[in-house]
Design an enzyme around this catalytic site. Structure first.
Site, PDB file in Angstrom:
ATOM      1  N   ASP A 344      -5.644 -22.894  10.492  1.00 23.53           N
ATOM      2  CA  ASP A 344      -5.637 -22.097   9.265  1.00 23.53           C
ATOM      3  C   ASP A 344      -6.665 -22.677   8.321  1.00 23.53           C
ATOM      4  OD1 ASP A 344      -3.484 -20.747  10.115  1.00 23.53           O
ATOM      5  OD2 ASP A 344      -2.026 -21.667   8.776  1.00 23.53           O
ATOM      6  N   ASP A 650       2.053 -21.113   9.942  1.00 19.61           N
ATOM      7  CA  ASP A 650       3.057 -21.419   8.928  1.00 19.61           C
ATOM      8  C   ASP A 650       4.077 -20.306   8.743  1.00 19.61           C
ATOM      9  OD1 ASP A 650       1.351 -19.656   7.695  1.00 19.61           O
ATOM     10  OD2 ASP A 650       0.449 -21.136   6.378  1.00 19.61           O
ATOM     11  N   ASP A 654       4.129 -16.327  12.970  1.00 20.08           N
ATOM     12  CA  ASP A 654       3.251 -17.186  13.770  1.00 20.08           C
ATOM     13  C   ASP A 654       3.989 -17.777  14.971  1.00 20.08           C
ATOM     14  OD1 ASP A 654       0.991 -16.859  12.262  1.00 20.08           O
ATOM     15  OD2 ASP A 654       1.419 -18.524  10.915  1.00 20.08           O
TER      16      ASP A 654
HETATM   17  P1  ATP Z   1      -4.819 -19.107   5.972  1.00 15.45           P
HETATM   18  O1  ATP Z   1      -4.472 -18.320   7.192  1.00 15.45           O
HETATM   19  O2  ATP Z   1      -6.072 -19.830   6.073  1.00 15.45           O
HETATM   20  O3  ATP Z   1      -3.695 -19.894   5.385  1.00 15.45           O
HETATM   21  P2  ATP Z   1      -4.606 -17.361   3.770  1.00 15.45           P
HETATM   22  O4  ATP Z   1      -3.647 -18.224   3.095  1.00 15.45           O
HETATM   23  O5  ATP Z   1      -5.764 -16.864   3.000  1.00 15.45           O
HETATM   24  O6  ATP Z   1      -5.232 -17.963   5.008  1.00 15.45           O
HETATM   25  P3  ATP Z   1      -2.628 -15.326   3.866  1.00 15.45           P
HETATM   26  O7  ATP Z   1      -1.659 -16.174   3.171  1.00 15.45           O
HETATM   27  O8  ATP Z   1      -2.239 -14.511   5.037  1.00 15.45           O
HETATM   28  O9  ATP Z   1      -3.854 -16.134   4.390  1.00 15.45           O
HETATM   29  O10 ATP Z   1      -3.266 -14.391   2.769  1.00 15.45           O
HETATM   30  C1  ATP Z   1      -4.096 -13.326   3.126  1.00 15.45           C
HETATM   31  C2  ATP Z   1      -4.638 -12.686   1.894  1.00 15.45           C
HETATM   32  O11 ATP Z   1      -3.591 -12.140   1.123  1.00 15.45           O
HETATM   33  C3  ATP Z   1      -5.338 -13.665   0.956  1.00 15.45           C
HETATM   34  O12 ATP Z   1      -6.677 -13.809   1.288  1.00 15.45           O
HETATM   35  C4  ATP Z   1      -5.159 -12.997  -0.381  1.00 15.45           C
HETATM   36  O13 ATP Z   1      -6.161 -12.028  -0.585  1.00 15.45           O
HETATM   37  C5  ATP Z   1      -3.838 -12.302  -0.260  1.00 15.45           C
HETATM   38  N1  ATP Z   1      -2.763 -13.122  -0.857  1.00 15.45           N
HETATM   39  C6  ATP Z   1      -2.397 -14.365  -0.505  1.00 15.45           C
HETATM   40  N2  ATP Z   1      -1.372 -14.808  -1.233  1.00 15.45           N
HETATM   41  C7  ATP Z   1      -1.055 -13.813  -2.075  1.00 15.45           C
HETATM   42  C8  ATP Z   1      -0.054 -13.631  -3.092  1.00 15.45           C
HETATM   43  N3  ATP Z   1       0.839 -14.582  -3.390  1.00 15.45           N
HETATM   44  N4  ATP Z   1      -0.026 -12.478  -3.758  1.00 15.45           N
HETATM   45  C9  ATP Z   1      -0.904 -11.502  -3.468  1.00 15.45           C
HETATM   46  N5  ATP Z   1      -1.847 -11.597  -2.535  1.00 15.45           N
HETATM   47  C10 ATP Z   1      -1.944 -12.731  -1.843  1.00 15.45           C
END
Ligand code: ATP
Length: 917
Positions: A344, A650, A654
């Protein structure tokens, strides 16, 4: 007994005798009965209840009684054989031999007992490192509590991926489905809601309850704890589960099976040789029998499985020290063979310390000053307050948000999602007061963030009593929900709106993402005042786009070094993230994951057929906007290409890819319990560098196991060849059975164990990973074992002949043989400590304190063996002259030189290819 416990005992007894039907009571009645409120218990009351009810844990399974554990050490074919040999020896009058054999068996059992105990201790100690946590409300504030400290009356907040920490009566459930297979055996997740059920509802139908140990598959819930520890449903049927329960790994199973077959073959051969000795050389049967015992004793590496177990356990401990907690022991072996790490981005490769850096509305863009979560800094120029559109955007960011900022000793930190925390900081920089805003814009309902739909929405009551919807999420996702945008400039309608200019926003988003910024989009809409529940249909279309915020989340410095380590270790790194493709690629470039990393989105992966995916996953190193299904396809494709894949995860979704990966790795901090359960390893600090450290340790463990084997087995090989040759040629045995036992024991429990503790060789991360199916004993090692066995045989017969010819008699000759073998082993140890490079370096020659200590013990034991009268009686040994001692040491030195020359030659011939040595 004090009064309070007496009362509690009575109350508990009453509850046990007549369990309360919590599922059938209305929520208010549950709160009243448990003397709590929807704000939770206050801290003092929680503490009192913890004393009263005890910790929220199941009784640990009763450990095996030490006596039983000790006796189990004797449950082994070879030990049976040795003990029968002792009985026979005693019957035929070899009482001393019998005594020594029994003594050696006892020492073996004691060493095995202690080592097994230490291995188990090491595993138990790390169990606590991944003890579950839970979010509870106490005194109206959220706390992250150790699940063991939860008490009846606590209000618990849960979401998808969490494991219910206790039996809980729901106060509020949104889209909640719970996997109750451990209780009901039903594999389809059960739907839950807060409405009470009938009193007689069966366990599987109590939809108002979530039971301890079950996993939340989807949704969010708040509930009140009604039973903890052994009072829970699961507590009634089982004791503690989880943690690492077995010391067995495929490798150990393989070695044990090999050991059993080997023992049988050795015994059959020994019997054949006995017949041969009696028939051809006319040995008396008692002598022939003792020779057979010598052979069987010599041939079997009895201490090997114990040493390998301890090597693995040490590996687990070393990994834990480097923040990688192994949940399943086989992972220790597999980690050493990892050839691709899929990681990630957020929090693993980056710090997950977000700072809002840029805010763009239709009026233009402003940069935000300040860093970290401290609300110090400003939007745009210091002395100009944010404009109306910016304030609108920031307010929505504060309201569509669950994070809290806390300040302690001048340090600001976040409770909840770091990105949401950064938005609270942003709001404070814009002059908004979080508590005031949140209470005057009360939240009625929400759609929680989910990686699948990538947005979060809330329904709030505005101060005038109207309804407002706020949405934040992946910007292109939010744009797709909007038809108009907020504007305060010319062209705006009265409400401050214009047509959506999607191209403008895409440019803005791309510019921020190309900087490595994480971008969020924001939107809002007016809702009917009567609306109380928010559904997907309410937010799918017709929103007004407010703007975007760009966050910086710097790469972890140690991740950069770890990526470089991977490169030199021949391990490919793939970033698989939910984030924007440009953001991901920019971060990958900063981390130097690839020179010019090729990036691809989840949608693009969907367009690639399985047959072509193999080539694609090799070439691409950044996968963005992926969903858990993409992860699964990527792992499979990499495995089809022959890779050993480590993959991080996480979220609750997954779990399939974590299970599919050769080493599934869950995040200790931000990972859900569902992910941890599916994973082989948990990262305490969520840090990519810890994965690489674990691979480093995994490689070291595997090296050490190979060292243990290639060091131990030739001793047995040399002894066996000597005995067989002696019988075939009708010669006197160069060692007696008890002497062979002495050598095996003294060496295994000292020097053999030292190899288990060996530090990594300096080049451990500078060679390619071993192949997926690379055998433990490679061609080179097999050759090595044979070659060293032959050297040992030459040494043994050489010194035996030398002593016999100089007329010193059989006792002295045999004592010299034992000393020669031990000395050769000591020198061979220095050679084997570096399997991949010359041992003639300062570190190699000096050894480690453990090596030197063990050698000291061996030397002292050998001096006793040679010069102590009681040892003479036990082992038929005899004093050796100083000059002969020098000859023995010279043999050791020559052995070392020959072996180093052989290693150099092999390296030159290319036989020592790092991948398979
Ligand atoms: P990784 O897989 O590297 O942890 P990540 O944390 O960016 O990546 P996700 O948590 O799936 O992946 O988030 C995907 C997308 O969703 C983010 O890029 C963001 O645009 C949006 N996002 C993440 N957290 C929030 C939130 N709390 N509220 C609204 N949108 C969110």
């Amino acid at each position: 007994m004090n009064v309070r416990t007496a009362v509690s005992d009575e109350r508990q007894a009453a509850e046990i005798a007549q369990p309360v039907a919590w599922h059938a009571l209305p929520a208010d009645a549950v709160l009243a009965r448990l003397e709590t409120s929807d704000e939770g218990l206050d801290l003092d009351e929680a503490k009192r209840r913890l004393e009263r009810y005890g910790p929220n844990q199941l009784p640990a399974p009763r450990p095996r009684h030490p006596v039983l554990r000790f006796l189990a050490q004797f449950n082994n074919t070879l030990i049976y054989f040795l003990l029968s040999a002792a009985v026979v020896a005693a019957i035929i009058g070899h009482v001393v031999d019998a005594g020594v054999i029994v003594g050696v068996v006892l020492v073996n059992a004691i060493v095995g007992f202690i080592q097994e105990g230490r291995a188990e201790e090491a595993l138990n100690a790390i169990r606590d490192m991944i003890a579950p946590h839970a979010r509870v409300l106490r005194g109206g504030r959220q706390h992250d509590a150790d699940a063991r400290a939860i008490v009846p009356g606590d209000v618990v907040l849960m979401e998808a991926g969490d494991k219910a920490p206790a039996d809980i009566r729901l106060l509020r459930a949104r889209n909640l489905k719970v996997d109750e297979a451990i209780l009901t055996g039903e594999s389809v997740p059960a739907e839950k809601e807060e409405r009470p059920t009938g009193t007689d509802a069966a366990l599987g139908d109590r939809h108002s309850m979530v039971f301890s140990g079950t996993l939340l598959a989807t949704g969010q819930a708040t509930g009140i704890v009604v039973a903890t520890g052994s009072g829970t449903e699961i507590g009634r049927i089982s004791t503690m589960i989880g943690g690492i329960r077995t010391l067995e790994t495929p490798l150990l199973v393989q070695i044990n099976r090999f050991g059993r077959i080997f023992t049988l073959v050795a015994m059959t051969t020994a019997a054949a040789l006995m017949a041969f000795a009696m028939l051809v050389h006319a040995y008396p049967w008692a002598d022939a029998l003792m020779i057979v015992v010598a052979l069987a004793v010599g041939v079997v590496p009895e201490g090997l499985p114990a040493v390998i177990t301890i090597t693995l356990a040490i590996g687990v401990r070393r990994m834990a020290r480097r923040n990688a907690v192994v949940r399943r022991l086989p992972a220790v072996e597999t980690l050493g063979a990892v050839s691709v790490i899929c990681s990630d981005k957020t929090g693993t490769l980056t710090k997950n310390e977000m700072t809002a850096r840029r805010i763009a509305t239709s009026d233009g863009e402003s940069l935000v000053s300040g860093s970290g979560y401290a609300p110090e800094g400003a939007i745009g120029e210091d002395d100009t307050p944010p404009n109306r559109s910016e304030t609108e955007l920031v307010r929505s960011a504060l309201l569509c948000n669950d994070a809290q900022l806390v300040e302690a000793d001048g340090r600001w930190s976040v409770l909840g999602d770091p990105m949401e925390g950064a938005l609270v900081t942003l709001a404070m920089k814009a002059g908004l007061h979080p508590e005031t805003e949140r209470s005057s814009w009360a939240r009625m309902d929400e759609i929680p963030f989910d990686a699948q739909h990538r947005f979060m929405a809330t329904l709030n009551r505005d101060p005038a009593g109207g309804g407002r919807i706020f949405v934040k999420g992946a910007p292109e996702r939010v744009l797709a929900m909007c038809a108009r945008q907020a504007a305060s400039n010319a062209g705006a309608t009265e409400g401050g709106e214009t047509e959506l200019d999607a191209a403008y926003w895409r440019r803005r988003i791309a510019a921020a993402a190309a900087n490595g910024e994480r971008v969020l989009g924001f939107a809002a809409a007016v809702a009917p005042a009567a609306l109380e529940r928010l559904a997907f249909e309410d937010v799918e279309t017709g929103l007004v786009f407010l703007g975007i915020v760009g966050f910086i989340d710097p790469p972890r410095e140690e991740a950069m070094a770890a990526v470089a380590d991977c490169r030199s270790a021949g391990i490919a790194v793939k970033m698989i993230t939910g984030d924007h493709v440009d953001t991901a690629a920019a971060i990958a470039r900063q981390l130097a994951i690839a020179h010019d990393p090729r990036a691809m989105t989840g949608a693009e992966i969907d367009a690639v057929p399985d047959a072509e995916l193999g080539a694609v996953v090799e070439a691409v190193s950044v996968f963005a906007r992926t969903s858990p299904e993409h992860k699964l396809r990527i792992v499979r494709a990499l495995q089809n290409n022959g890779h050993v894949v480590a993959m991080t995860g996480d979220g609750v979704n997954d779990a399939p890819s974590l299970k599919q990966a050769d080493v599934g790795i869950a995040m200790g901090r931000k990972g859900t319990e569902a992910a941890k359960e599916a994973a082989e390893m948990v990262l305490v600090d969520d840090n990519f560098a810890s994965i690489v450290a674990a691979v480093h340790e995994g490689r070291t463990v595997f090296d050490n196991i190979r060292k243990v084997i290639s060091w131990t087995v030739p001793t047995n090989g040399g002894e066996t060849i000597c005995v067989v040759l002696a019988i075939l040629l009708g010669l006197a045995l160069p060692m007696s059975p008890v002497q062979i036992l002495w050598i095996n024991m003294i060496l295994t429990v000292t020097l053999g164990l030292v190899l288990a503790f060996e530090p990594a060789e300096p080049n451990v991360m500078r060679r390619p990973p071993r192949g997926r199916n690379a055998p433990l004993v490679t061609g080179f090692l097999a050759w090595r074992i044979l070659f060293v066995s032959i050297l040992f045989t030459i040494g043994v017969f050489g010194i035996f002949e030398y002593a016999m010819r100089s007329g010193q008699g059989e006792r002295v000759a045999r004592t010299m043989v034992v000393n020669t073998l031990v000395v050769m082993e000591i020198f061979y140890l220095f050679n084997v400590r570096y399997l991949h490079m010359t041992s003639f370096n300062l570190k190699g020659v000096l050894g480690t304190p453990a090596v030197l200590g063990a050698i000291g013990v061996v030397v002292a034991a050998q001096l006793a063996f040679t010069y102590a009268p009681f040892m003479h009686a036990l082992f038929e040994s005899a004093p050796v002259a100083i000059g002969d001692g020098a000859v023995i040491i010279a043999i050791g030195v020559v052995t070392m030189l020959v072996l180093e020359a052989e290693k150099a030659l092999m390296r030159r011939m290319g036989a020592l290819r790092p991948a398979d040595t």
